[in-house]
Design an enzyme around this catalytic site. Structure first.
Site, mmCIF file in Angstrom:
data_model
loop_
_atom_site.group_PDB
_atom_site.id
_atom_site.type_symbol
_atom_site.label_atom_id
_atom_site.label_comp_id
_atom_site.label_asym_id
_atom_site.label_seq_id
_atom_site.Cartn_x
_atom_site.Cartn_y
_atom_site.Cartn_z
ATOM 1 N N GLU A 1 -4.710 11.291 -39.389
ATOM 2 C CA GLU A 1 -3.590 10.412 -39.002
ATOM 3 C C GLU A 1 -2.523 10.361 -40.084
ATOM 4 O O GLU A 1 -1.332 10.321 -39.788
ATOM 5 C CB GLU A 1 -4.103 9.002 -38.663
ATOM 6 C CG GLU A 1 -5.189 8.933 -37.585
ATOM 7 C CD GLU A 1 -4.896 9.740 -36.324
ATOM 8 O OE1 GLU A 1 -3.702 9.945 -36.005
ATOM 9 O OE2 GLU A 1 -5.856 10.186 -35.678
ATOM 10 N N TYR B 1 -5.512 21.226 -30.835
ATOM 11 C CA TYR B 1 -5.981 20.867 -32.178
ATOM 12 C C TYR B 1 -6.570 22.091 -32.891
ATOM 13 O O TYR B 1 -6.105 22.519 -33.934
ATOM 14 C CB TYR B 1 -7.068 19.796 -32.109
ATOM 15 C CG TYR B 1 -6.596 18.433 -31.668
ATOM 16 C CD1 TYR B 1 -6.242 18.191 -30.344
ATOM 17 C CD2 TYR B 1 -6.527 17.379 -32.567
ATOM 18 C CE1 TYR B 1 -5.825 16.933 -29.932
ATOM 19 C CE2 TYR B 1 -6.111 16.116 -32.163
ATOM 20 C CZ TYR B 1 -5.760 15.907 -30.855
ATOM 21 O OH TYR B 1 -5.348 14.660 -30.455
HETATM 22 N N1 BES Z 1 -2.092 11.528 -31.747
HETATM 23 C C1 BES Z 1 -3.484 11.585 -31.519
HETATM 24 C C2 BES Z 1 -3.949 10.664 -30.442
HETATM 25 C C3 BES Z 1 -3.334 10.941 -29.080
HETATM 26 C C4 BES Z 1 -3.234 12.228 -28.595
HETATM 27 C C5 BES Z 1 -2.888 9.897 -28.313
HETATM 28 C C6 BES Z 1 -2.661 12.459 -27.341
HETATM 29 C C7 BES Z 1 -2.327 10.124 -27.077
HETATM 30 C C8 BES Z 1 -2.206 11.410 -26.582
HETATM 31 C C9 BES Z 1 -4.269 11.292 -32.798
HETATM 32 O O1 BES Z 1 -3.671 11.763 -33.953
HETATM 33 C C10 BES Z 1 -5.561 12.050 -32.695
HETATM 34 O O2 BES Z 1 -5.495 13.239 -32.630
HETATM 35 N N2 BES Z 1 -6.696 11.363 -32.673
HETATM 36 C C11 BES Z 1 -7.991 11.985 -32.578
HETATM 37 C C12 BES Z 1 -8.657 12.050 -33.898
HETATM 38 C C13 BES Z 1 -8.668 13.381 -34.552
HETATM 39 C C14 BES Z 1 -9.407 13.322 -35.865
HETATM 40 C C15 BES Z 1 -9.167 14.512 -33.697
HETATM 41 C C16 BES Z 1 -8.849 11.120 -31.687
HETATM 42 O O3 BES Z 1 -8.435 10.030 -31.344
HETATM 43 O O4 BES Z 1 -9.918 11.542 -31.331
HETATM 44 ZN ZN ZN Z 2 -3.651 13.911 -34.053
#
Ligand code: BES
Ligand code: ZN
Length: 593
Positions: free
Chosen positions: A288, A375
């Protein structure tokens, strides 16, 4: 050239929002926000302006003392309603007065019983990807940026926080509304990074730029868990350049939060399930925090370019984790993530367009897109680019990229143009087109190798040969080794083995939601029916979709549990954020349930 965003009704060629001044009243009794918002535009607008909105109850629109004509003149289940402001006639500012709906997609209104303390209600927003429009009418596309100020009035006993700088707190006047918190966001942000929350919150300072907001009951554990945040910023700055947002604080939310974390500027919103008592899941914070550059500073222009946010962030997370936790650990993460990626791609179909980095334009529902492809595939692609030119040159490129595009949004194509100018050799050594525009994964690339992962694989192989691991064998495992073990188990195993592994892995004691996600999926597939009440408790409490959706999916896919899943969901439904409810509905409907 204007960018066409298929997830927005806005037409930025008409004019762009530059700044918004909000006055927000938080009303827990009606579960609505009462808002007056004054919008300033980049330049004066002739005629019409289209804004995105979702179930907004608009009371009036005016400019320079005169009423503006308006109409909701287009509608879509996912995109919401198009608010058409008419006859602006050269206006460069206007004011809207409105209320949000209790069904606003971005907002979750929690009863006191859904919080850690149990005595005060809680409200928080989650605007990414296209839910800001349910909080205020806006050009809800990441290609438009604006600054804002806000005054938020909340009932006695509650604290309001925003992903912005807090400038003042004063007593309110209205009955029931007791305190007014003022904020400003001087850096221009895309709408999806607008964020607010209110609850019984206290603040704990960690370092000169870092701190934590949490409920009193959680604050101490959170402060210990995330004590290293200041160090993380220092490392991140070495890789990505100066941190331009001032402070970096965390807000610990109730467990129904649908994500692990959300990179709201200055204030990451965080799941409390990241507090393990071991500092074992702080790579989530690294992720984050990295978004402060890759995402918040340099932003994907549309959600089709989502990998520019998440792939870059996962790459940066990996690099920072390598410094803080060592190469062995990053290799282990990468090996686990690769398996997750392949399983994910196989589920959506190796040749599905949803496994491309550049996503197809017709995928409007950004929440139910293949969640992990951008990702990990994005990260592995950037690693290939790094290998092609060497780390030193790639690091210089990262810094140039960040400073060249800061506070801007760009498409995949604009990124590739820039890459071609700066690092042309990448295109000689890496099949960029295949990585970006073709589904699945290329034949050849540097696949992750990990000694720690192989160790787990050996134990899994032995288990296939009827040799169960002993407690001693696995007790010193790294968290990601345990995860790799649980995810690598055969789909179905004897029920007594489920019990055995739960015992020797000490799952109950470690209380790690990620472990239970894999474990419950295995239990369901293995016919361990007595586990059902525990799964219900799990789905009642935990909202993080990454972990609960696999369990729901396992229940849908397994014969004995299929008949229980709809009714179970109905019992836990009102504990969840709308985003989670929608995501589960999509799964159930697809299965005809
Ligand atoms: N920005 C994302 C969360 C998100 C993505 C919200 C798409 C809405 C739509 C956040 O940075 C994220 O990727 N969170 C991941 C954690 C990460 C370590 C893989 C999660 O929430 O699992
Ligand atoms: Zn993210």
């Amino acid at each position: 050239m204007e960018i066409k965003d298929p997830t927005s009704y806005a037409d930025p060629a008409q004019g762009k929002i530059k700044h918004i001044d909000f006055r927000i009243g938080v009303d827990f009794s009606t579960r609505t926000l009462e808002i007056e918002a004054r919008y300033q535009l980049q330049e004066s607008v002739q005629g019409s302006l289209y804004l995105d909105s979702f179930k907004i109850d608009l009371e009036g629109a005016r400019t320079d003392g005169r009423e503006l004509d308006w109409e909701f003149d287009a509608k879509d289940d996912i995109l919401g309603e198009r608010l058409h402001l008419k006859g602006l006639e050269g206006a460069s500012a206007f004011t809207l007065v409105f209320r949000t709906s209790p069904e606003a997609r971005a907002l979750q209104w929690l009863n006191p019983t859904q919080t850690a303390g149990g005595n005060y209600p809680f409200l928080y927003s989650q605007c990414q990807a296209i839910h800001a429009r349910s909080v205020f009418p806006c050009q809800d596309t990441p290609s438009v940026r604006f600054t804002y100020s806000a005054e938020v009035e909340v009932p006695q006993g509650l604290t309001a926080v925003m992903a912005a700088e807090q400038v003042a707190v004063r007593e309110g006047s209205g009955h029931g509304h007791a305190r007014i918190f003022s904020f400003k966001m001087p850096q221009p942000i895309p709408s999806y990074l607008f964020a607010l929350a209110a609850g019984n919150l206290v603040f704990w300072e960690l370092g000169p730029r870092t701190g934590i907001y949490a409920e009193p009951k959680t604050i101490e554990a959170a402060a210990w868990e995330f004590a290293e945040n200041e160090t993380k910023i220092i490392e991140a700055e070495k890789l990505l350049g100066p941190y331009l947002w001032g402070r970096y604080d965390l807000l610990v939310l109730p467990p129904s939060f649908p994500y692990g974390g959300m990179e709201n500027p200055r204030l990451t919103f965080l799941t409390p399930t990241a507090i393990l008592g071991t500092r074992g899941h702080t790579s989530l914070i690294t992720h984050e925090l990295a978004h402060a550059w890759t995402g918040n500073l340099v932003t994907n222009a549309t959600w089709q370019d989502f990998w520019l946010n998440e792939g870059w962030t996962t790459y940066a997370e990996t690099r920072i984790t390598e410094v803080l936790e060592g190469k062995e650990v990053t290799e282990l993460h990468a090996a686990y993530n690769e398996k997750q990626l392949i399983a994910n791609m196989e589920r959506i179909g190796m040749d599905s367009p949803l496994t491309r980095l550049k996503l197809p334009a017709d995928a409007k529902d950004a929440d139910s897109l293949a969640p992990i492809v951008p990702y990990y595939k994005g990260c592995y692609f950037l690693q290939e680019c790094e290998y092609a030119v060497g780390r030193e040159r790639f690091d210089a490129f990262i810094q140039t990229y960040m400073s060249r595009f800061q506070f801007q949004s760009l498409t995949t194509e604009a990124f590739l143009d820039f890459l071609k100018t700066e690092l042309p050799e990448v295109f000689e050594k890496v099949d960029v087109h295949t990585w970006i525009y073709e589904p699945g994964l290329p034949e050849e690339w540097h696949k992750p190798k990990s000694r720690l992962f192989d160790e787990v694989q050996q134990v899994l192989n032995d288990y296939q040969q009827d040799n169960k691991p002993t407690r001693e064998q696995i007790q010193d495992w790294h968290r990601y080794q345990t995860l790799s073990f649980l995810r690598g188990l055969p789909k179905q195993i004897p029920v007594e083995d489920c019990r055995y592994f739960e015992d020797i892995l000490e799952l109950e004691k470690k209380n790690d939601v990620a472990f239970f996600s894999h474990f419950y999926a295995t239990c369901v597939a293995s016919g361990y029916k007595e586990i059902l009440p525990r799964i219900e408790e799990f789905l009642k409490k935990i909202g993080r979709m990454l972990y609960i959706l696999p369990v729901v999916r396992a229940m849908i896919e397994t014969d004995w549990s299929r008949e229980y899943v709809r009714s179970l969901f109905e019992r836990v439904r009102d504990r969840h954020h709308q985003i989670t409810v929608n995501a589960i509905e999509v799964l159930l409907k697809k299965a005809g349930l």
